[in-house]
Design a protein around this motif. Sequence first.
Motif, PDB file in Angstrom:
ATOM      1  N   SER A  76      -1.462  38.165 -34.247  1.00 43.96           N
ATOM      2  CA  SER A  76       0.073  38.578 -34.789  1.00 43.96           C
ATOM      3  C   SER A  76      -0.186  40.061 -34.452  1.00 43.96           C
ATOM      4  N   GLU A  77       1.159  40.550 -34.307  1.00 49.46           N
ATOM      5  CA  GLU A  77       1.194  41.956 -34.341  1.00 49.46           C
ATOM      6  C   GLU A  77       1.236  42.673 -35.638  1.00 49.46           C
ATOM      7  N   HIS A  78       2.209  42.458 -36.529  1.00 51.21           N
ATOM      8  CA  HIS A  78       2.163  42.862 -37.910  1.00 51.21           C
ATOM      9  C   HIS A  78       0.849  42.077 -38.743  1.00 51.21           C
ATOM     10  N   THR A  79       0.486  42.886 -39.741  1.00 52.84           N
ATOM     11  CA  THR A  79      -0.362  42.320 -40.572  1.00 52.84           C
ATOM     12  C   THR A  79       0.103  42.608 -41.975  1.00 52.84           C
ATOM     13  N   LEU A  80      -0.323  41.703 -42.788  1.00 54.53           N
ATOM     14  CA  LEU A  80      -0.052  41.892 -44.330  1.00 54.53           C
ATOM     15  C   LEU A  80      -1.375  42.172 -45.156  1.00 54.53           C
ATOM     16  N   ASN A  81      -1.246  43.050 -45.779  1.00 53.69           N
ATOM     17  CA  ASN A  81      -2.456  43.720 -46.557  1.00 53.69           C
ATOM     18  C   ASN A  81      -3.718  43.715 -45.703  1.00 53.69           C
ATOM     19  N   GLY A  82      -3.601  43.990 -44.415  1.00 54.57           N
ATOM     20  CA  GLY A  82      -4.698  44.075 -43.495  1.00 54.57           C
ATOM     21  C   GLY A  82      -5.207  42.471 -42.865  1.00 54.57           C
ATOM     22  N   ARG A  83      -4.563  41.518 -43.198  1.00 53.07           N
ATOM     23  CA  ARG A  83      -4.602  40.405 -42.643  1.00 53.07           C
ATOM     24  C   ARG A  83      -3.805  40.068 -41.229  1.00 53.07           C
ATOM     25  N   ARG A  84      -4.553  39.721 -40.384  1.00 51.83           N
ATOM     26  CA  ARG A  84      -3.768  39.511 -38.930  1.00 51.83           C
ATOM     27  C   ARG A  84      -3.970  38.074 -38.962  1.00 51.83           C
ATOM     28  N   TYR A  85      -2.729  37.352 -38.370  1.00 50.17           N
ATOM     29  CA  TYR A  85      -2.293  36.021 -38.443  1.00 50.17           C
ATOM     30  C   TYR A  85      -2.453  35.452 -36.956  1.00 50.17           C
ATOM     31  N   PRO A  86      -2.664  34.351 -36.873  1.00 50.58           N
ATOM     32  CA  PRO A  86      -2.822  33.753 -35.436  1.00 50.58           C
ATOM     33  C   PRO A  86      -1.966  34.114 -34.336  1.00 50.58           C
ATOM     34  N   MET A  87      -0.625  33.933 -34.708  1.00 48.04           N
ATOM     35  CA  MET A  87       0.523  34.207 -33.754  1.00 48.04           C
ATOM     36  C   MET A  87       1.752  34.907 -34.495  1.00 48.04           C
ATOM     37  N   GLU A  88       2.615  35.493 -33.760  1.00 45.37           N
ATOM     38  CA  GLU A  88       3.917  35.881 -34.422  1.00 45.37           C
ATOM     39  C   GLU A  88       4.953  35.577 -33.534  1.00 45.37           C
ATOM     40  N   LEU A  89       6.054  35.331 -33.908  1.00 43.48           N
ATOM     41  CA  LEU A  89       7.435  34.950 -33.252  1.00 43.48           C
ATOM     42  C   LEU A  89       8.339  36.000 -33.496  1.00 43.48           C
ATOM     43  N   HIS A  90       9.014  36.556 -32.420  1.00 41.25           N
ATOM     44  CA  HIS A  90      10.044  37.691 -32.536  1.00 41.25           C
ATOM     45  C   HIS A  90      11.290  37.172 -32.326  1.00 41.25           C
ATOM     46  N   ILE A  91      12.372  37.253 -32.688  1.00 41.32           N
ATOM     47  CA  ILE A  91      13.546  36.896 -32.151  1.00 41.32           C
ATOM     48  C   ILE A  91      14.368  38.342 -32.047  1.00 41.32           C
ATOM     49  N   VAL A  92      14.871  38.548 -31.101  1.00 38.09           N
ATOM     50  CA  VAL A  92      15.459  39.921 -30.650  1.00 38.09           C
ATOM     51  C   VAL A  92      16.820  39.777 -30.618  1.00 38.09           C
ATOM     52  N   ASN A  93      17.484  40.966 -31.197  1.00 43.01           N
ATOM     53  CA  ASN A  93      18.907  40.838 -31.408  1.00 43.01           C
ATOM     54  C   ASN A  93      19.549  42.207 -31.073  1.00 43.01           C
ATOM     55  N   SER A  94      20.480  42.386 -30.591  1.00 44.30           N
ATOM     56  CA  SER A  94      21.218  43.430 -30.113  1.00 44.30           C
ATOM     57  C   SER A  94      22.450  43.916 -30.822  1.00 44.30           C
ATOM     58  N   LYS A  95      23.009  45.121 -30.899  1.00 50.80           N
ATOM     59  CA  LYS A  95      24.234  45.145 -31.782  1.00 50.80           C
ATOM     60  C   LYS A  95      25.479  44.596 -30.942  1.00 50.80           C
ATOM     61  N   ALA A  96      26.281  43.810 -31.570  1.00 55.82           N
ATOM     62  CA  ALA A  96      27.420  43.247 -31.052  1.00 55.82           C
ATOM     63  C   ALA A  96      28.315  44.055 -30.375  1.00 55.82           C
ATOM     64  N   SER A  97      28.528  45.329 -30.858  1.00 56.50           N
ATOM     65  CA  SER A  97      29.378  46.325 -30.409  1.00 56.50           C
ATOM     66  C   SER A  97      28.954  46.426 -28.859  1.00 56.50           C
ATOM     67  N   TYR A  98      27.863  46.518 -28.499  1.00 54.88           N
ATOM     68  CA  TYR A  98      27.109  46.835 -27.299  1.00 54.88           C
ATOM     69  C   TYR A  98      27.309  45.746 -26.088  1.00 54.88           C
ATOM     70  N   ASN A  99      27.836  44.449 -26.725  1.00 59.84           N
ATOM     71  CA  ASN A  99      28.136  43.358 -25.678  1.00 59.84           C
ATOM     72  C   ASN A  99      27.048  43.084 -25.040  1.00 59.84           C
TER      73      ASN A  99
END
Length: 311
Positions: free
Chosen positions: A128-151
């Motif tokens: 995983s990219e982020h860690t919690l209290n120093g713990r790295r997890y097997p994988m991480e899912l990212h859902i990417v969004n952009s401001k609607a005003s930029y169409n």
Amino acid sequence: MNFLGTLLTLCVLVPSAHFADSSIAWCYNLPTCNDTTWPTIATVSCNGSRQSPINIAPGSVQTDPNLNAFTLNNFDSPIAMDTIANTGKTVQINLVRGLSISGGGLSENYDTLQLHLHWGRGASVPGSEHTLNGRRYPMELHIVNSKASYNRNTTLAVADSTGLAALGFLIEEMEGNTTGQPASWQTLSSYLARIPNGGDSVLVTAGVSLNDLLPGVDTTRYYRYLGSLTTPTCDEAVVWTVFKDTIKVSRDVIDRFSSMLHIDNSTSPLMVNTYRNLQPALRVTTQVNSSASKACFSLGLMVLSVLLGRP
């Protein structure tokens, strides 16, 4: 301090993206272009002051009353996924138009563009990219969004310090000897055999929604900070949301990502350890614990009633 003052004091203290730049030769696997070199090969932002990912230390997180619940528009649609691709850096799923997020303390609606994953080398070597209290997890899912005003214009979005909003979900191994679970992730991972080489892409058949990929996640519980893309050019344009609940996936499904995909062709290395190392800590906030706040408020009213002699 009297009893009422102590009570009120206690109540106050209760807590009430991945847009790779193809013009830059970067990688995860070689010392000449891995993330240790990004600050020199992508100097505009990769050596900036609000870089991602980071370690999140829950004990140091501050509360923010503006972090309300998200509205995830059309995340229940079974036809949301358009194509799935091996980019040579990750697995990316492009989404159809019509999905968006709002709420969650965001300044406006954001169009939902794509999702992708980061992983290590199977369930036993976390990635995983982020860690919690120093713990790295097997994988991480990212859902990417952009401001609607930029169409959906990502060039405009990355030039805005809050132009993108990334939803991060930590993935951990499901307990027990289960295989092929959950069914949504079994279906998703079944496409990997069809995109073994960098540049491969296939259409996704209807049937799995974004919500199906998030079993057991309470989307009202999350951490928030302002950071960057985690790949060059590392633009500092991302409102990051990392959810507290993990997605639980069986070991065999996790292992497929690091054993079936090649960076280039069948003779090139397998795609493993597709994550950026941790960056310096940033200010992280979380939503107010509304149930605790309500309990304190109710208790405070009760004590006031007793002190004032009211029934």
